[in-house]
Design an enzyme around this catalytic site. Structure first.
Site, PDB file in Angstrom:
ATOM      1  N   ILE A 283      37.795  51.043  -4.794  1.00 40.58           N
ATOM      2  CA  ILE A 283      36.893  50.325  -3.897  1.00 40.58           C
ATOM      3  C   ILE A 283      37.463  48.953  -3.559  1.00 40.58           C
ATOM      4  CG2 ILE A 283      34.544  49.484  -3.542  1.00 40.58           C
ATOM      5  CD1 ILE A 283      33.570  51.486  -5.631  1.00 40.58           C
TER       6      ILE A 283
ATOM      7  N   SER B 259      32.554  53.370 -16.001  1.00 41.65           N
ATOM      8  CA  SER B 259      32.314  54.740 -16.446  1.00 41.65           C
ATOM      9  C   SER B 259      31.179  54.780 -17.443  1.00 41.65           C
ATOM     10  CB  SER B 259      33.583  55.315 -17.082  1.00 41.65           C
ATOM     11  OG  SER B 259      33.308  56.521 -17.731  1.00 41.65           O
TER      12      SER B 259
ATOM     13  N   TYR C  74      27.062  51.163 -20.044  1.00 37.53           N
ATOM     14  CA  TYR C  74      27.574  50.738 -18.750  1.00 37.53           C
ATOM     15  C   TYR C  74      26.455  50.240 -17.846  1.00 37.53           C
ATOM     16  CZ  TYR C  74      29.442  51.027 -14.008  1.00 37.53           C
ATOM     17  OH  TYR C  74      29.795  50.742 -12.720  1.00 37.53           O
TER      18      TYR C  74
ATOM     19  N   VAL D  32      30.061  56.051  -4.884  1.00 40.97           N
ATOM     20  CA  VAL D  32      31.054  55.756  -3.858  1.00 40.97           C
ATOM     21  C   VAL D  32      32.191  56.774  -3.956  1.00 40.97           C
ATOM     22  CG1 VAL D  32      32.518  53.974  -2.860  1.00 40.97           C
ATOM     23  CG2 VAL D  32      30.441  53.327  -4.129  1.00 40.97           C
TER      24      VAL D  32
END
Length: 314
Positions: A13, A81, A144, A174
Site C-alpha cells: 500500500i 497481520s 493486531y 485492501v
C-alpha cells in the site's frame, strides 16, 4: 520545502501512496522502510524520485531527522497481520504501538505538517449490525486490532494535546498489484491470485462465508491523499472508514476469479483462524462528506487489474 514522507513506503500500500504523491506533483518522496515485508522492487519504476531510508520506526533517533519539517507524513509501517500478532505478539506490539508512538512524537517535535495514519477495520471486531459506522464501540479480537486501535487513540491525543494535525483511516481489506503472496500471513486475495494462476485449490480458513469489504489499493491511496489535503479544522483528530461499502464472501470471490478464467477449482477448507472477524463492510458516508471519498474501481475491475499484474509478474 521538504519531501512528504511515507513510512512503510516500500510495501504494497505504501508504494501506491508514493506513486500517487508523485502523480499529484511531488518532486521527491522520502520513504522509511526496514524492508522486512516491503521491497525495493515495489518502487523500481519511481526509484529516481524516491529517497529510501532503510531504518526501523522503532528507532526514534533514526527516524526523527527524516520527519522533521515534513509537510505530510503517511504512516503505513506496521506488522500487518492478525495471525502473526497472535503467534508473535511481542514484535507486533513493538512495531505497531512503540513504533507508531515514535512516528507521532517525531512528527510533533519536528514540526511536521500532518500525519495520515493507517488504522484498521479489525478494530471493530464482530458487530451485529452492518455496515460498520465510525461511531460503533470498538471490540478488537486480536493483538493486531488492539494495537491499531491504540494508534488511533495516539493520533487523537497528539492532535488535542500537541497540536499535530492527524487523521486516521480504517483500512478494510485492501488488495491489488504488488501484494506479496509468498507468506502464510499474506492477504487472502494475493493467495487466491497465485492459486488461480497455478490452477490449484486455495485453502480457505472456515466455511468461506465470511465476508469482506475488498477495496482496490489505488482507491485507498487516493483517499489517503484526500485526507492529507482536507481542511485541518474538519479532519484533525478524526477517524474515517476507508472501504468501498460493498461486501463479498470468500466463496463468492473465488467463484468470480474462477469465472474470469473459465475454470472450476474447489477450494480446500481449514479450521477458522483465531482473531478473524466474521463480516466486514464499511459505512463510507463520513468519508464521502469530509474527505470527498469516491472509489473509482469496482470489485470486478480491481480483481481483473490485479490478476493481470500477477500474471505478468509471477
Amino acid at each position: 520545502m521538504k519531501n512528504p514522507v511515507v513510512t512503510g513506503g516500500a510495501g504494497f500500500i505504501g508504494s501506491s501512496i508514493v506513486r500517487a504523491l508523485l502523480k499529484e506533483g511531488a518532486q521527491r518522496v522520502t520513504v522509511i522502510d526496514n524492508l522486512r515485508s516491503g521491497s525495493e522492487k515495489n518502487l523500481a519504476e519511481v526509484a529516481e524520485h524516491v529517497d529510501l531510508h532503510v531504518v526501523d520506526i522503532r528507532d526514534y533517533d533514526a527516524i526523527a531527522p527524516l520527519l522533521e519539517g515534513a509537510p505530510k507524513v503517511f504512516h503505513l509501517a506496521a506488522i500487518p497481520s492478525v495471525p502473526r500478532s497472535i503467534t508473535e505478539p511481542v514484535p507486533s506490539h513493538t512495531a505497531n504501538i512503540d513504533g507508531t508512538f515514535n512516528v507521532f512524537r517525531a512528527a510533533a517535535e519536528g514540526g511536521a505538517g500532518r500525519v495520515v495514519y493507517a488504522a484498521s477495520s479489525s478494530a471493530y471486531g464482530d458487530t451485529e449490525v452492518l455496515p460498520k459506522v465510525e461511531s460503533m464501540i470498538p471490540m478488537p479480537k486480536s493483538p493486531y486490532a488492539a494495537q491499531k486501535l491504540m494508534g488511533e487513540y495516539y493520533a487523537s491525543v497528539f492532535a488535542s494535546c500537541f497540536g499535530l494535525t492527524t487523521t486516521s483511516l480504517r483500512f478494510f481489506n485492501v488488495f491489488g498489484p504488488r501484494q506479496d503472496p509468498s507468506s502464510p500471513y499474506s492477504g487472502v486475495l494475493s493467495l487466491f491470485m497465485r492459486c488461480l494462476i497455478e490452477r490449484r485449490p486455495p485453502t480457505i480458513f472456515g466455511d468461506g462465508e465470511q465476508s469482506r469489504d475488498f477495496t482496490y489499493v489505488e482507491d485507498v491511496a487516493g483517499l489517503c491523499l484526500k485526507a492529507s489535503n482536507a481542511p485541518a479544522a474538519v479532519v484533525s483528530g478524526n477517524m474515517y472508514n476507508a472501504g468501498n461499502g460493498g461486501r463479498f464472501t470468500l466463496n463468492q470471490t473465488w467463484r468470480i476469479l474462477c469465472g474470469f478464467e473459465g475454470v472450476e477449482i474447489e477450494p480446500v477448507y481449514g479450521p477458522p483462524r483465531a482473531g478473524d472477524v466474521k463480516d466486514s463492510q464499511a459505512d463510507t458516508a463520513r468519508a464521502v462528506r469530509d474527505l470527498g471519498h469516491a472509489p473509482r474501481f469496482s470489485f470486478d475491475e480491481g480483481l481483473r487489474l490485479t490478476l493481470e499484474w500477477y500474471r505478468a509478474n509471477t
